[in-house]
Design a protein around this motif. Structure first.
Motif, PDB file in Angstrom:
ATOM      1  N   GLY A 285       0.944  -1.304   0.066  1.00  0.00           N
ATOM      2  CA  GLY A 285       0.190  -0.032   0.128  1.00  0.00           C
ATOM      3  C   GLY A 285       0.802   1.448  -0.033  1.00  0.00           C
ATOM      4  N   ARG A 286       2.004   1.076   0.831  1.00  0.00           N
ATOM      5  CA  ARG A 286       2.652   2.478   0.706  1.00  0.00           C
ATOM      6  C   ARG A 286       3.371   2.538  -0.483  1.00  0.00           C
ATOM      7  N   ALA A 287       3.949   1.435  -1.216  1.00  0.00           N
ATOM      8  CA  ALA A 287       4.670   1.645  -2.488  1.00  0.00           C
ATOM      9  C   ALA A 287       3.647   2.212  -3.590  1.00  0.00           C
ATOM     10  N   VAL A 288       2.588   1.672  -3.659  1.00  0.00           N
ATOM     11  CA  VAL A 288       1.289   2.434  -4.478  1.00  0.00           C
ATOM     12  C   VAL A 288       1.282   3.872  -4.269  1.00  0.00           C
ATOM     13  N   LYS A 289       1.201   4.415  -3.119  1.00  0.00           N
ATOM     14  CA  LYS A 289       1.074   5.731  -2.470  1.00  0.00           C
ATOM     15  C   LYS A 289       2.404   6.376  -2.628  1.00  0.00           C
ATOM     16  N   GLN A 290       3.593   6.041  -2.825  1.00  0.00           N
ATOM     17  CA  GLN A 290       4.686   6.642  -3.162  1.00  0.00           C
ATOM     18  C   GLN A 290       4.961   6.852  -4.646  1.00  0.00           C
ATOM     19  N   VAL A 291       4.589   5.936  -5.322  1.00  0.00           N
ATOM     20  CA  VAL A 291       4.436   6.170  -6.792  1.00  0.00           C
ATOM     21  C   VAL A 291       3.577   7.176  -7.245  1.00  0.00           C
ATOM     22  N   GLN A 292       2.315   7.242  -6.784  1.00  0.00           N
ATOM     23  CA  GLN A 292       1.363   8.274  -6.934  1.00  0.00           C
ATOM     24  C   GLN A 292       1.822   9.635  -6.543  1.00  0.00           C
ATOM     25  N   TRP A 293       2.489   9.646  -5.432  1.00  0.00           N
ATOM     26  CA  TRP A 293       2.964  10.872  -4.840  1.00  0.00           C
ATOM     27  C   TRP A 293       4.398  11.429  -5.756  1.00  0.00           C
ATOM     28  N   ARG A 294       4.975  10.325  -6.223  1.00  0.00           N
ATOM     29  CA  ARG A 294       5.923  10.913  -7.021  1.00  0.00           C
ATOM     30  C   ARG A 294       5.550  11.462  -8.262  1.00  0.00           C
ATOM     31  N   HIS A 295       4.537  10.777  -9.012  1.00  0.00           N
ATOM     32  CA  HIS A 295       3.919  11.188 -10.163  1.00  0.00           C
ATOM     33  C   HIS A 295       3.262  12.693  -9.841  1.00  0.00           C
ATOM     34  N   HIS A 296       2.694  12.779  -9.030  1.00  0.00           N
ATOM     35  CA  HIS A 296       1.988  14.086  -8.775  1.00  0.00           C
ATOM     36  C   HIS A 296       3.027  15.330  -8.517  1.00  0.00           C
ATOM     37  N   ARG A 297       3.842  15.016  -7.673  1.00  0.00           N
ATOM     38  CA  ARG A 297       5.093  15.928  -7.410  1.00  0.00           C
ATOM     39  C   ARG A 297       5.940  16.252  -8.659  1.00  0.00           C
ATOM     40  N   GLY A 298       6.374  15.540  -9.318  1.00  0.00           N
ATOM     41  CA  GLY A 298       7.291  15.386 -10.616  1.00  0.00           C
ATOM     42  C   GLY A 298       6.294  16.152 -11.730  1.00  0.00           C
ATOM     43  N   LEU A 299       5.100  15.848 -11.872  1.00  0.00           N
ATOM     44  CA  LEU A 299       4.413  16.026 -13.042  1.00  0.00           C
ATOM     45  C   LEU A 299       4.017  17.750 -12.568  1.00  0.00           C
ATOM     46  N   ASP A 300       3.618  18.029 -11.307  1.00  0.00           N
ATOM     47  CA  ASP A 300       3.414  19.441 -11.100  1.00  0.00           C
ATOM     48  C   ASP A 300       4.447  20.227 -11.230  1.00  0.00           C
ATOM     49  N   ARG A 301       5.671  19.869 -11.069  1.00  0.00           N
ATOM     50  CA  ARG A 301       7.023  20.737 -11.314  1.00  0.00           C
ATOM     51  C   ARG A 301       7.006  20.850 -12.577  1.00  0.00           C
ATOM     52  N   ARG A 302       6.753  20.009 -13.404  1.00  0.00           N
ATOM     53  CA  ARG A 302       6.960  20.056 -15.018  1.00  0.00           C
ATOM     54  C   ARG A 302       5.864  21.040 -15.694  1.00  0.00           C
ATOM     55  N   LEU A 303       4.676  20.747 -15.070  1.00  0.00           N
ATOM     56  CA  LEU A 303       3.553  21.500 -15.409  1.00  0.00           C
ATOM     57  C   LEU A 303       3.565  23.212 -14.997  1.00  0.00           C
ATOM     58  N   ALA A 304       4.354  23.515 -13.845  1.00  0.00           N
ATOM     59  CA  ALA A 304       4.444  24.829 -13.532  1.00  0.00           C
ATOM     60  C   ALA A 304       5.390  25.660 -14.777  1.00  0.00           C
ATOM     61  N   ASP A 305       6.080  25.157 -15.524  1.00  0.00           N
ATOM     62  CA  ASP A 305       6.545  25.620 -16.626  1.00  0.00           C
ATOM     63  C   ASP A 305       5.692  26.108 -17.613  1.00  0.00           C
ATOM     64  N   LEU A 306       4.584  25.635 -17.691  1.00  0.00           N
ATOM     65  CA  LEU A 306       3.385  26.162 -18.402  1.00  0.00           C
ATOM     66  C   LEU A 306       2.204  27.174 -17.772  1.00  0.00           C
ATOM     67  N   GLY A 307       2.750  27.192 -16.615  1.00  0.00           N
ATOM     68  CA  GLY A 307       1.760  28.183 -15.797  1.00  0.00           C
ATOM     69  C   GLY A 307       0.535  27.411 -15.355  1.00  0.00           C
ATOM     70  N   THR A 308       0.577  26.074 -14.952  1.00  0.00           N
ATOM     71  CA  THR A 308      -0.844  25.281 -14.574  1.00  0.00           C
ATOM     72  C   THR A 308       0.102  24.266 -13.625  1.00  0.00           C
ATOM     73  N   THR A 309      -1.176  23.651 -13.139  1.00  0.00           N
ATOM     74  CA  THR A 309      -0.921  22.386 -12.044  1.00  0.00           C
ATOM     75  C   THR A 309      -1.418  21.040 -12.409  1.00  0.00           C
ATOM     76  N   ILE A 310      -1.204  20.058 -11.902  1.00  0.00           N
ATOM     77  CA  ILE A 310      -1.602  18.638 -12.229  1.00  0.00           C
ATOM     78  C   ILE A 310      -3.205  18.606 -11.990  1.00  0.00           C
ATOM     79  N   THR A 311      -3.506  19.421 -11.003  1.00  0.00           N
ATOM     80  CA  THR A 311      -4.984  19.645 -10.735  1.00  0.00           C
ATOM     81  C   THR A 311      -5.712  20.385 -11.766  1.00  0.00           C
ATOM     82  N   GLN A 312      -5.511  21.594 -12.195  1.00  0.00           N
ATOM     83  CA  GLN A 312      -5.681  21.984 -13.322  1.00  0.00           C
ATOM     84  C   GLN A 312      -5.801  21.352 -14.631  1.00  0.00           C
ATOM     85  N   TRP A 313      -4.795  20.588 -15.135  1.00  0.00           N
ATOM     86  CA  TRP A 313      -4.496  19.969 -16.085  1.00  0.00           C
ATOM     87  C   TRP A 313      -5.594  18.982 -16.116  1.00  0.00           C
ATOM     88  N   ASP A 314      -5.851  18.127 -15.007  1.00  0.00           N
ATOM     89  CA  ASP A 314      -6.783  17.121 -14.853  1.00  0.00           C
ATOM     90  C   ASP A 314      -8.226  17.672 -15.033  1.00  0.00           C
TER      91      ASP A 314
END
Length: 134
Positions: free
Chosen positions: A9-38
């Motif tokens: 369960g923790r490993a699944v959560k860690q992958v999800q967290w890594r995706h969320h944080r990493g993608l949020d950092r990349r989307l910031a370059d476009l002026g958006t967030t993972i929540t807005q993109w979704d």
């Protein structure tokens, strides 16, 4: 030997967290967030959907999605219009469609890289197992 279910369960959560944080950092370059993109992605997939339908699709409460929709409308990324009864329908504006297209390319590249250490058969198995749990 039994699998440590809590570690799983923790490993699944860690992958999800890594995706969320990493993608949020990349989307910031476009002026958006993972929540807005979704949200833009969900509106694109269900044009005319209500806030409640979109909240469910984006794993948010109705109130949180309403706040997000207000921000997206203020940025002129979405348009909202009255529907039947009290329903408010959501659609992307041309600016929203453009941002969604750019952000989706970033997301695809990020997720592809994230799963690069798995072979295609391993990715298929992982998807199948997670889908079965859903």
């Amino acid at each position: 030997m039994a699998t440590d279910i809590m570690a799983l369960g923790r490993a699944v959560k860690q992958v999800q967290w890594r995706h969320h944080r990493g993608l949020d950092r990349r989307l910031a370059d476009l002026g958006t967030t993972i929540t807005q993109w979704d949200a833009l992605r969900a509106i694109s997939e269900l044009p005319g959907a209500s806030a409640h339908e979109l909240a469910l699709r984006t794993f948010q409460s109705d109130q949180a999605f309403g706040t997000l929709a207000n921000r997206l409308a203020a940025q002129q990324l979405i348009a909202r219009a009255p529907g039947a009864g009290r329903r408010i329908e959501h659609r992307l504006t041309p600016a929203g469609e453009s941002l969604l297209a750019e952000a989706s390319l970033v997301a695809h590249e990020f997720v592809t890289g994230s799963f690069a250490d798995l072979t295609e058969p391993e990715r298929a198995i992982l998807l199948s197992l997670l889908t079965r749990l859903i």
